[in-house]
Design an enzyme around this catalytic site. Structure first.
Site, PDB file in Angstrom:
ATOM      1  CG  HIS A 336      -0.462   0.063   2.531  1.00 20.09           C
ATOM      2  ND1 HIS A 336       0.175   1.412   3.223  1.00 20.09           N
ATOM      3  CD2 HIS A 336      -0.134  -0.837   3.390  1.00 20.09           C
ATOM      4  CE1 HIS A 336       0.740   0.999   4.223  1.00 20.09           C
ATOM      5  NE2 HIS A 336       0.612  -0.404   4.457  1.00 20.09           N
ATOM      6  CB  CYS A 353       1.979  -3.633   5.176  1.00 21.06           C
ATOM      7  SG  CYS A 353       0.400  -4.038   5.729  1.00 21.06           S
TER       8      CYS A 353
END
Length: 424
Positions: A336, A353
């Site tokens: 992301h 992430c």
């Protein structure tokens, strides 16, 4: 002239007898001889007999038992099975297999519960005579609470997917006869490969190929579930067909130590992005290593640590609004945009992430397909096989060993390993 007339009347009795004999002799002239005179008519040649099981007029037939046809005195030339009142899904055609000398035929799939079925069989004798037989019968219905239904599947029909894409099937009831359900699901692809099913619990089964799919081809999954005895007294009630396309090959490799993401498309490198992975201060904050698959994507997503076991009030709790998120596990891992992270390409500072610049994350979001391989290297936390779609974490040998049928399915051929039928 009168004299002549009188003379004809005055024939002597002996002459009259001779005349009559002469007439008789003319009327009995011999005719041409009949070559078949005195011979018996030839007996008719042997006639084939056809036995269809279930027999005509039977009701309450178990749908999980096979339809069989046998020919005595001839060879079978055709068998047709017609089922009334069944919605055509593309997987409803009943195919069957002949034995070596074509005197026997067995259905490949099970029958729809609660249906009227007509079987028509044709055989031919050695003399060329054609014989036909028909059997009409009815199958047992599936009872409420014991009707196996398809709950969901990934991909869905019409999807275009990456080369690593599995077929994930979820059922609404537990399955105990797993080998029979595996055998009822036929996977056919344009390009040849091998694959097999593995179970993750009693309600989810996954098909994975030996190697990645060849890009640019169509794949069909025929789920012949109607009539399969999935558990005691539990029958599948409907067939399903799934059609999807394999797109281009795109494989992403993330190096945790160099903080780079390299993307190859159809064998050529097309991108090299700076990234920042998990800071690895805890196991939860360590990005998992292994072969992942991209699963789903969101243009905007609220990331709440409570969803991965870190509740509000915990010192490590977080709640972030992120853009261009692509999921690659079920333990909260996404790629992301992270415009706040100034260490892209230099250090790992995330909660697990893969952080990217906004522009790079947007490109990855727009160019990712469900099922693209996403490989992370260099961390000490190994991806679990059941974490998201971590199915490529098993070697092909391990995957095949975990199949209930224990046999590879050749996807360029019709049919499937094993049999969906019950033995009795």
């Amino acid at each position: 002239m009168p004299t002549t007339h009188r003379a004809s009347r005055a024939l002597l009795p002996g002459a009259l007898a001779l005349l009559m004999l002469g007439v008789a002799a003319c009327s009995s002239d011999p005719q041409p001889a009949d070559p078949t005179a005195g011979e018996q008519a030839p007996e008719p040649g042997p006639t084939a007999e056809i036995l269809i099981t279930p027999v005509d007029g039977t009701d309450e037939v178990r749908p999980d038992l096979p339809v069989t046809v046998e020919a005595d005195g001839g060879t079978l030339t055709d068998v047709q099975v017609r089922t009334e009142g069944v919605e055509n899904t593309g997987a409803d055609e009943m195919t069957g297999t002949f034995n070596e000398d074509e005197t026997g035929w067995t259905s490949d799939w099970t029958l729809t519960p609660g249906a009227k079925v007509t079987v028509t069989a044709t055989a031919e004798t050695p003399d060329g005579e054609t014989v036909e037989a028909t059997s009409d019968f009815e199958t047992l219905p599936a009872t409420d609470g014991r009707r196996l239904e398809l709950q969901s599947n990934f991909p869905t029909s019409g999807d275009t997917v990456g080369v690593g894409m599995p077929v994930v099937v979820n059922f609404d009831l537990p399955v105990s006869n797993k080998a029979q359900v595996e055998a009822a699901m036929e996977v056919v692809s344009d390009e040849p490969t091998e694959g097999a099913w593995n179970w993750f619990g009693d309600q989810m089964v996954v098909f994975r190929t030996k190697e990645y799919w060849t890009p640019g081809q169509e794949v069909t999954v025929n789920m012949h579930l109607a009539g399969v005895n999935a558990a005691e007294g539990v029958y599948g009630v409907k067939n399903h067909q799934l059609n999807f396309e394999v797109g281009r090959s795109q494989i992403t490799t993330v190096d945790d130590s160099s903080h780079r993401m390299v993307i190859e498309r159809d064998g050529e490198q097309i991108k090299d992005f700076p990234i920042s992975n998990g800071e690895a201060t805890t196991r939860a904050y360590t990005t998992t290593s292994g072969t992942h698959l991209t699963m789903e994507k969101y243009q905007h997503l609220v990331m709440d640590s409570a969803t991965v076991g870190i509740p509000e009030g915990h010192p490590d709790y977080y709640k972030l609004d992120v853009n261009y998120a692509v999921r690659f596990s079920n333990s909260g891992e996404f790629t992301h945009a992270a415009p706040w992270n100034s260490s892209l390409g230099q250090a790992n500072l995330s909660h697990g992430c893969t952080n990217m610049s906004t522009g790079d994350a947007k490109w990855f979001y727009e160019n990712s397909l469900m099922g693209d391989p996403y490989i992370v290297e260099g961390t000490d936390r190994e991806l679990e096989v059941d974490n998201g779609w971590g199915y490529w974490q098993r070697s092909w040998e391990e995957w095949l060993d975990n199949s209930e049928t224990g046999e590879a399915d050749k996807t360029d051929e019709a049919g499937s390993p094993g049999s969906p039928h019950s033995e009795s």
